[in-house]
Design an enzyme around this catalytic site. Structure first.
Site, PDB file in Angstrom:
ATOM      1  N   GLN A 107       0.816  -1.207   0.000  1.00 24.96           N
ATOM      2  CA  GLN A 107       0.000   0.000   0.000  1.00 24.96           C
ATOM      3  C   GLN A 107       0.855   1.264   0.000  1.00 24.96           C
ATOM      4  O   GLN A 107       2.000   1.272   0.458  1.00 24.96           O
ATOM      5  CB  GLN A 107      -0.908   0.005   1.235  1.00 24.96           C
ATOM      6  CG  GLN A 107      -1.866  -1.173   1.295  1.00 24.96           C
ATOM      7  CD  GLN A 107      -2.991  -1.059   0.287  1.00 24.96           C
ATOM      8  OE1 GLN A 107      -3.614  -0.002   0.146  1.00 24.96           O
ATOM      9  NE2 GLN A 107      -3.269  -2.143  -0.424  1.00 24.96           N
ATOM     10  N   ASP A 142      -5.536   1.245   2.204  1.00 23.43           N
ATOM     11  CA  ASP A 142      -5.309   1.486   3.627  1.00 23.43           C
ATOM     12  C   ASP A 142      -6.129   2.691   4.085  1.00 23.43           C
ATOM     13  O   ASP A 142      -6.306   3.660   3.337  1.00 23.43           O
ATOM     14  CB  ASP A 142      -3.829   1.769   3.892  1.00 23.43           C
ATOM     15  CG  ASP A 142      -3.011   0.498   4.065  1.00 23.43           C
ATOM     16  OD1 ASP A 142      -3.594  -0.603   4.000  1.00 23.43           O
ATOM     17  OD2 ASP A 142      -1.782   0.603   4.271  1.00 23.43           O
ATOM     18  N   THR A 222       3.044   7.318  11.882  1.00 26.21           N
ATOM     19  CA  THR A 222       3.370   6.233  12.810  1.00 26.21           C
ATOM     20  C   THR A 222       4.836   6.327  13.195  1.00 26.21           C
ATOM     21  O   THR A 222       5.714   6.386  12.332  1.00 26.21           O
ATOM     22  CB  THR A 222       3.097   4.863  12.163  1.00 26.21           C
ATOM     23  OG1 THR A 222       1.726   4.780  11.778  1.00 26.21           O
ATOM     24  CG2 THR A 222       3.419   3.725  13.133  1.00 26.21           C
ATOM     25  N   LEU A 223       5.102   6.309  14.480  1.00 27.06           N
ATOM     26  CA  LEU A 223       6.473   6.399  14.981  1.00 27.06           C
ATOM     27  C   LEU A 223       7.226   5.104  14.705  1.00 27.06           C
ATOM     28  O   LEU A 223       6.766   4.015  15.051  1.00 27.06           O
ATOM     29  CB  LEU A 223       6.456   6.678  16.487  1.00 27.06           C
ATOM     30  CG  LEU A 223       7.808   6.944  17.155  1.00 27.06           C
ATOM     31  CD1 LEU A 223       8.400   8.260  16.671  1.00 27.06           C
ATOM     32  CD2 LEU A 223       7.656   6.955  18.675  1.00 27.06           C
ATOM     33  N   TRP A 224       8.383   5.238  14.094  1.00 25.30           N
ATOM     34  CA  TRP A 224       9.246   4.085  13.800  1.00 25.30           C
ATOM     35  C   TRP A 224       9.819   3.541  15.104  1.00 25.30           C
ATOM     36  O   TRP A 224      10.280   4.292  15.956  1.00 25.30           O
ATOM     37  CB  TRP A 224      10.372   4.548  12.876  1.00 25.30           C
ATOM     38  CG  TRP A 224      11.098   3.472  12.128  1.00 25.30           C
ATOM     39  CD1 TRP A 224      12.156   2.743  12.565  1.00 25.30           C
ATOM     40  CD2 TRP A 224      10.839   3.030  10.792  1.00 25.30           C
ATOM     41  NE1 TRP A 224      12.576   1.867  11.589  1.00 25.30           N
ATOM     42  CE2 TRP A 224      11.779   2.026  10.486  1.00 25.30           C
ATOM     43  CE3 TRP A 224       9.903   3.393   9.815  1.00 25.30           C
ATOM     44  CZ2 TRP A 224      11.814   1.374   9.252  1.00 25.30           C
ATOM     45  CZ3 TRP A 224       9.935   2.753   8.593  1.00 25.30           C
ATOM     46  CH2 TRP A 224      10.877   1.756   8.319  1.00 25.30           C
ATOM     47  N   ASP A 289      -6.734  -8.807   7.619  1.00 27.30           N
ATOM     48  CA  ASP A 289      -5.583  -8.800   6.709  1.00 27.30           C
ATOM     49  C   ASP A 289      -4.255  -9.042   7.417  1.00 27.30           C
ATOM     50  O   ASP A 289      -3.207  -8.693   6.898  1.00 27.30           O
ATOM     51  CB  ASP A 289      -5.532  -7.448   5.976  1.00 27.30           C
ATOM     52  CG  ASP A 289      -4.631  -7.482   4.749  1.00 27.30           C
ATOM     53  OD1 ASP A 289      -4.676  -8.475   4.002  1.00 27.30           O
ATOM     54  OD2 ASP A 289      -3.883  -6.512   4.543  1.00 27.30           O
ATOM     55  N   GLU A 294       4.904  -9.284  13.312  1.00 26.78           N
ATOM     56  CA  GLU A 294       6.281  -9.056  13.735  1.00 26.78           C
ATOM     57  C   GLU A 294       6.425  -9.212  15.240  1.00 26.78           C
ATOM     58  O   GLU A 294       5.517  -8.881  15.999  1.00 26.78           O
ATOM     59  CB  GLU A 294       6.750  -7.646  13.339  1.00 26.78           C
ATOM     60  CG  GLU A 294       7.116  -7.486  11.879  1.00 26.78           C
ATOM     61  CD  GLU A 294       5.910  -7.256  10.991  1.00 26.78           C
ATOM     62  OE1 GLU A 294       6.042  -7.397   9.761  1.00 26.78           O
ATOM     63  OE2 GLU A 294       4.816  -6.953  11.523  1.00 26.78           O
ATOM     64  N   ASP A 309       0.732  -2.203  11.309  1.00 26.99           N
ATOM     65  CA  ASP A 309      -0.054  -2.224  10.066  1.00 26.99           C
ATOM     66  C   ASP A 309      -1.513  -2.591  10.324  1.00 26.99           C
ATOM     67  O   ASP A 309      -1.973  -3.690   9.992  1.00 26.99           O
ATOM     68  CB  ASP A 309       0.562  -3.191   9.057  1.00 26.99           C
ATOM     69  CG  ASP A 309       1.925  -2.727   8.571  1.00 26.99           C
ATOM     70  OD1 ASP A 309       2.156  -1.507   8.555  1.00 26.99           O
ATOM     71  OD2 ASP A 309       2.756  -3.588   8.222  1.00 26.99           O
TER      72      ASP A 309
END
Length: 409
Positions: A107, A142, A222-224, A289, A294, A309
Site C-alpha cells: 500500500q 489502507d 506512525t512512529l518508527w 488482513d 512481527e 499495520d
C-alpha cells in the site's frame, strides 16, 4: 458447633466462593487478580484524554528519546506515560527533514525523517470518513484513520503493543516536495488544483494517486520503532490464502489449534495467547488482513506480537467478520486480564473511551458513529464467544493466568 451446623456453614462458604469466582469471570471485583485489573483499568481511564498541543516540560531528552526508552520486550509504551501527549504532538508538528517512498508493503505510504532524525511512516487519506468499503473483508486501500483508532484501542485494551500513531495535516508543496527524494518527487502530479502522489509499492499506480485538498493532505504518522529493537517477521498461523477457492487449513479443520500448539513458538511462552489477544483486537477493528506479524528478534518466543499495520480496518461498520476470531474460538482460551478488561468495557464503555481518547487528535473525528457502534457490538460478540467456551469446557480451561512482564534491558 454441632457437626450439622459446621457442614451447613462450610457449604455456605463454598457457595459464596463459587459466586465470587463467577462474579470475577463476568467482570467482577472479587479476587486479587480482578482488583489488580480494575486498578489498571482505572489508571487507563484517568490517562485516556490527551492534552492538545502538549510539550515536554524538560529539555534533557527529545520526544523521540523519551519514546525510545519506553520500549521493552512486552510493551511499546508503559501503562504510565505522562509524556504521551507531548510525543504525539511532536509527531503531528515536527519539521520534516527528508521524505522518501515507502518501499515495503503493498500500500501507498511515505517514509519521512522528522527534526532530530526520527523516522516515521506517513499514510495518506484515501477515503472520506463515512465511505463503506465493500467486498472482501480485506478489500480497499489502507485507511489512515484506522491506524489512529487502532493505536488508541491498543491503549484502551491495555495491550500496549502498537506503535504510536497520530493524525497530521501535511502541506505537500511546502513540507514534502522541498525535501523529497527524486524517486518520490517523480510520483507527484496534479489533479485539477489538487497535489497528488502515488509513491512506490506493489499496488501503487499512477492512475490511483492519493490527492490533497489543494496542497494540504490529511494522513496518519506512525512512529518508527527504535533500531535497537530489530523486528522479525512471522507467517500468521491463521493467515488467509488470498486465493479464490483455496482454503487455509484453519478454515476447514476445527482441531487446527491443537496442531498449532505443537509448533514453536506457540508450544511454550506467551505467543499463542498474544495471537488470541490479537484476534480479539482485529475483530473489534474489522482487520482481516493480518497474514504476517512481527516480534522482536532473538526473543526466544518471549517477545510480544507487535500490532503493526492496522490500516485495513474500519472499512465496513455493518460487517462483523467472525472468521477473524478463529484463534479464540478454535483454541477456546484467553488471558484472564484480557477477559476482565473486555468485561469492564461492555455496555457502551468501549465506544465512549474511543471518543475520549481521540477527541484531541488533529484528524478528529477519527471514527464515525457507525464505527463506534460497531466496536460495542463486536465486543459483545467476543464476550459471547468466551462464555460459550466456558460453558463447553469450563472456566478453568478457558481463562489463562499469564501476566508475563519482562524487565527492560
Amino acid at each position: 458447633m454441632k457437626l450439622k451446623q459446621r457442614v451447613v456453614v462450610l457449604c455456605a462458604v463454598l457457595f459464596l466462593l463459587g459466586l465470587a469466582k463467577v462474579f470475577l469471570l463476568d467482570g467482577g471485583e472479587g479476587s486479587a487478580a480482578s482488583r489488580r485489573d480494575l486498578r489498571a483499568f482505572r489508571k487507563m481511564e484517568a490517562s485516556l484524554s490527551l492534552a492538545k498541543g502538549a510539550r515536554l516540560t524538560h529539555t534533557l531528552q527529545s520526544p523521540w528519546e523519551v519514546a525510545a526508552q519506553w520500549v521493552g520486550p512486552r510493551e511499546v509504551y508503559p501503562d504510565e506515560t505522562p509524556e504521551l501527549a507531548a510525543v504525539l504532538n511532536a509527531l503531528a508538528t515536527a519539521h520534516v527533514e527528508r521524505a522518501d517512498v515507502g518501499y515495503k508493503g503493498t500500500q501507498l505510504k511515505a517514509l519521512l525523517v522528522l527534526d532530530g532524525g526520527q523516522k516515521v511512516v506517513f499514510k495518506p487519506k484515501r477515503y472520506v470518513r463515512d465511505y463503506v468499503v465493500e467486498g472482501e473483508p480485506y478489500a480497499g486501500y489502507d485507511r489512515h484513520n484506522a491506524e489512529i483508532a487502532a493505536f488508541h484501542l491498543d491503549r484502551i485494551l491495555g495491550f500496549r503493543r502498537a506503535p504510536l500513531v497520530v493524525g497530521r495535516f501535511m502541506n505537500l508543496r511546502t513540507e514534502i516536495k522541498p525535501v523529497a527524494t527524486d524517486q518520490l518527487l517523480s510520483t507527484f502530479l496534479m489533479h485539477g488544483n489538487n497535489t497528488c502522489f502515488y509513491g512506490k509499492c506493489y499496488y501503487c499506480r499512477e492512475t490511483e494517486p492519493a490527492c490533497a485538498e489543494g496542497d494540504v493532505m490529511e494522513g496518519s504518522v506512525t512512529l518508527w520503532l527504535p533500531d535497537v529493537w530489530p523486528l522479525q517477521k512471522h507467517r500468521h498461523p491463521w493467515g488467509r490464502t488470498y486465493r479464490e477457492g483455496k482454503l487455509a487449513r484453519w478454515e476447514y479443520d476445527e482441531s487446527y489449534c491443537e496442531a498449532v500448539k505443537k509448533m514453536p513458538p506457540y508450544d511454550a511462552g506467551p505467543r499463542l495467547l498474544d495471537v488470541i489477544d490479537t484476534s480479539i483486537f482485529d475483530y473489534l477493528i474489522g482487520n482481516a488482513d493480518r497474514h504476517h506479524y512481527e516480534s522482536f528478534q532473538d526473543d526466544g518466543g518471549a517477545s510480544m506480537l507487535i500490532l503493526l499495520d492496522n490500516a485495513k480496518s474500519f472499512g465496513n461498520p455493518s460487517l462483523d467478520e467472525r472468521s477473524i476470531l478463529a484463534p479464540l474460538y478454535q483454541c477456546c482460551m484467553v488471558r484472564v486480564s484480557t477477559w476482565n478488561r473486555l468485561n469492564l468495557l461492555k455496555g457502551g464503555v468501549l465506544s465512549s473511551a474511543m471518543r475520549q481518547a481521540t477527541a484531541h487528535d488533529p484528524a478528529f473525528p477519527v471514527l464515525t458513529g457507525a464505527h463506534l457502534t460497531a466496536l460495542d457490538r463486536r465486543l459483545n460478540g467476543v464476550l459471547a464467544t468466551v462464555r460459550q467456551c466456558m460453558e463447553t469446557q469450563g472456566s478453568e480451561n478457558t481463562l489463562i493466568e499469564d501476566r508475563m512482564n519482562l524487565p527492560h534491558p
